[in-house]
Each structure stands twice: as structure tokens, then as C-alpha cells.
Write a protein that holds these residues in place. Structure first.
Motif, mmCIF file in Angstrom:
data_model
loop_
_atom_site.group_PDB
_atom_site.id
_atom_site.type_symbol
_atom_site.label_atom_id
_atom_site.label_comp_id
_atom_site.label_asym_id
_atom_site.label_seq_id
_atom_site.Cartn_x
_atom_site.Cartn_y
_atom_site.Cartn_z
ATOM 1 N N ALA A 61 9.524 1.463 -3.124
ATOM 2 C CA ALA A 61 10.852 1.045 -2.664
ATOM 3 C C ALA A 61 10.788 -0.160 -1.736
ATOM 4 C CB ALA A 61 11.554 2.209 -1.964
ATOM 5 N N SER A 62 9.928 -0.113 -0.727
ATOM 6 C CA SER A 62 9.886 -1.199 0.252
ATOM 7 C C SER A 62 9.302 -2.470 -0.349
ATOM 8 C CB SER A 62 9.076 -0.775 1.479
ATOM 9 O OG SER A 62 7.745 -0.428 1.114
ATOM 10 N N TYR A 63 8.254 -2.328 -1.122
ATOM 11 C CA TYR A 63 7.629 -3.497 -1.738
ATOM 12 C C TYR A 63 8.584 -4.155 -2.724
ATOM 13 C CZ TYR A 63 4.100 -6.324 -4.145
ATOM 14 O OH TYR A 63 3.395 -7.362 -4.692
ATOM 15 N N ASP A 74 0.798 -1.224 0.000
ATOM 16 C CA ASP A 74 0.000 0.000 0.000
ATOM 17 C C ASP A 74 0.832 1.276 0.000
ATOM 18 O OD1 ASP A 74 1.051 -0.322 2.522
ATOM 19 O OD2 ASP A 74 -0.824 -0.005 3.598
ATOM 20 N N ALA A 75 2.151 1.164 -0.007
ATOM 21 C CA ALA A 75 2.995 2.356 0.069
ATOM 22 C C ALA A 75 3.257 2.909 -1.322
ATOM 23 C CB ALA A 75 4.320 2.023 0.752
ATOM 24 N N ALA A 76 3.233 4.225 -1.448
ATOM 25 C CA ALA A 76 3.506 4.866 -2.733
ATOM 26 C C ALA A 76 4.155 6.218 -2.489
ATOM 27 C CB ALA A 76 2.225 5.028 -3.539
ATOM 28 N N VAL A 133 7.058 2.976 7.375
ATOM 29 C CA VAL A 133 6.463 2.077 6.386
ATOM 30 C C VAL A 133 7.520 1.122 5.850
ATOM 31 C CG1 VAL A 133 5.368 1.956 4.115
ATOM 32 C CG2 VAL A 133 4.614 3.663 5.776
ATOM 33 N N TRP A 134 8.722 1.645 5.598
ATOM 34 C CA TRP A 134 9.823 0.771 5.160
ATOM 35 C C TRP A 134 10.048 -0.341 6.183
ATOM 36 C CZ3 TRP A 134 13.203 -0.037 1.121
ATOM 37 C CH2 TRP A 134 14.313 -0.864 1.400
ATOM 38 N N GLU A 172 11.042 10.840 -0.132
ATOM 39 C CA GLU A 172 9.895 11.146 0.731
ATOM 40 C C GLU A 172 9.319 9.891 1.392
ATOM 41 O OE1 GLU A 172 9.820 12.394 -2.657
ATOM 42 O OE2 GLU A 172 10.940 14.082 -1.810
ATOM 43 N N PHE A 173 10.012 8.781 1.262
ATOM 44 C CA PHE A 173 9.438 7.531 1.766
ATOM 45 C C PHE A 173 9.389 7.545 3.289
ATOM 46 C CE2 PHE A 173 8.639 3.015 2.084
ATOM 47 C CZ PHE A 173 7.961 2.740 0.908
ATOM 48 N N ASP A 174 8.308 7.027 3.837
ATOM 49 C CA ASP A 174 8.108 6.971 5.280
ATOM 50 C C ASP A 174 8.962 5.841 5.862
ATOM 51 O OD1 ASP A 174 7.079 6.374 7.893
ATOM 52 O OD2 ASP A 174 5.183 7.317 7.358
#
Length: 258
Positions: free
Chosen positions: A155-157, A96-98, A108-109, A103-105
Motif C-alpha cells: 500500500a505505502s510503496y 520493504d513493507a508487505a 511504516v506507512w 494489517e498495515f503498520d
């Protein structure tokens, strides 16, 4: 064709989700006893009830895959109830991350690494040795095209799905002489009933879906069952000589086309 799963127990993580629940149904249809593992107990129970109402065999298990002690206890409970896990489907994941990397949280990572990758490691570690001891087992992990080719704003996915391929190949090497195979499925996007929509209708629902459909040589998006039938095959006796593979279920989207 009989896939030879009638005496096998399959544990599906994220078993109440769209792909996970279809994995559970298809494996149950092939005769496996299914453990629907999910943090959403009500949704997991609904999947298990549906399977049993159709003549299958299913139980539920609630577990936070990031909690190693909880994973150990859950696997032991499943072992006592079923005799042991023969087929493990590592399906649970966040997608669900975008946001672009700058700017990545960070939270969330960390969450996605903990669930998508470390969660798969945690439960695999608990069931894999017993598979090797019994001389039979199947580990099937769910990657993504984003794990092979990257995903803008994912990035995380993308990173965790790429790492699952490395984990899957390592398990294949370690299990090869013990009758245990490990493979990774790499699907294109799957969109359930949206796959039946026309291009114009799909554009109205989500323009990204239509762009992906246009980029797919088959000019159609995937359905959950497209993935789940591959899961059933890789879990089967017939797939005994298939291991260490990243198997695409993509409609050809990974091909160079012009």
C-alpha cells in the motif's frame, strides 16, 4: 553518442543503493560530476571512490531527506562545491513493507510517505528553482510498476510511487518554459545478477521473481543498467523535448498478453 553531460552536476538520492549506485556510475561515465547522496556514508563513499578510480568525478553527501533544514543545508553545501545541481535523480525509497491494508503498520506507512514522496519533494523544492533560473535542468524520478498497477501488500510503496508520477508531471509543466524537463521512470523489478539465472534457479531463489519473469513478455527480468541507461538519456541534451512522461522500462510486463 555524446549525451552532453560533461559540464553538468548530477545529484542522485539513494545513491548507494542498487539502482542509485548504477545511476551514479552511468552518469559519471557520460561525463557528469556526480553527488552520491545517501544516509549510508560508508556505502556512498565506496560508490564515489569507485567512480573516481575509474576516472570519473564524484563526491558524497549525507542527508536525511525527511529533514527539510538538513536538505536545505546539504543542497547549499553541494552548490558551493559544484556550482549547482543540473540533474536530480529522485531514487531514494523504502520497498520493504508487505502487508494487506487491514494489517498495515501505520508507522511504516508514515515512514514511506516521508521518504519516498515527501523526501523527493523536499530536495526537488531546493534545486528546481535554480534550474529554472539557469535555463537548464533535468528532474528524473523513480516510480515503479506498482505505482501504475498497484502491488498486493504494498500500500505505502504503490501509493507513493503513483504520487511521484503526479509530482513529475507537475514539475514538467512548471519547468517547460525554462529549459527544465521532468520525467518519471517506471521499471519492472530489477534483480541484478539474478536476471541471468534459469527459471528453475530463479524459482529456488525467490518464487515471486520467477512468477514475474513468466508474466513478462520478454521472459527475462531487468537489470539495474537497463534503468540507468534510461536515466542517462533523459538527463541528456538529446532528450530536451521529452518531458512529463512516465517511461516504462518493463520488458513488456505492462502489456496485455495471453
Amino acid at each position: 553518442m555524446d549525451f552532453g553531460l560533461a559540464d553538468k552536476t548530477a545529484l542522485v538520492t539513494g545513491g548507494a543503493g542498487r539502482i542509485g549506485s548504477e545511476d551514479c556510475r552511468v552518469l559519471a561515465d557520460e561525463g557528469a560530476a556526480v553527488v552520491v547522496l545517501d544516509v549510508d556514508t560508508d556505502a556512498a563513499a565506496a560508490v564515489a571512490d569507485e567512480i573516481e578510480s575509474n576516472g570519473g568525478d564524484a563526491i558524497t553527501a549525507e542527508c536525511d531527506l525527511t529533514d527539510r533544514e538538513a536538505v536545505r543545508e546539504t543542497v547549499e553545501t553541494v552548490r558551493e562545491a559544484t556550482g549547482g545541481v543540473d540533474i536530480l535523480v529522485n531514487n531514494a525509497a523504502f520497498v520493504d513493507a508487505a502487508a494487506q491494508v487491514g494489517e498495515f503498520d501505520d508507522d511504516v506507512w508514515d515512514r514511506d510517505v516521508a521518504v519516498n514522496l515527501t523526501g523527493a519533494y523536499n530536495i526537488t523544492k531546493e534545486v528546481f528553482p535554480a534550474m529554472c533560473e539557469r535555463g537548464w535542468g533535468r528532474v528524473i524520478s523513480m516510480s515503479s510498476m506498482a505505482g501504475l498497477q498497484g502491488g498486493f501488500g504494498q500500500a505505502s510503496y504503490s501509493a507513493t510511487k503513483a504520487a511521484l508520477i503526479g509530482l513529475g508531471k507537475t514539475l514538467a509543466l512548471e519547468g517547460a518554459q525554462h529549459g527544465v524537463t521532468s520525467n518519471v521512470i517506471v521499471p519492472n523489478i530489477v534483480v541484478d545478477e539474478f536476471a541471468d539465472l534459469s527459471g528453475e534457479e530463479l524459482e529456488a531463489v525467490n518464487p515471486m521473481y520467477e512468477r514475474i519473469r513468466q508474466a513478462t513478455p520478454m521472459k527475462e527480468l531487468g537489470r539495474e543498467e537497463d534503468v540507468s541507461f534510461m536515466v542517462a538519456y533523459l538527463a541528456s541534451q538529446q532528450a530536451r523535448y521529452v518531458t512529463g512522461q512516465a517511461v516504462g522500462v518493463t520488458g513488456g510486463v505492462d502489456l496485455f498478453s495471453f
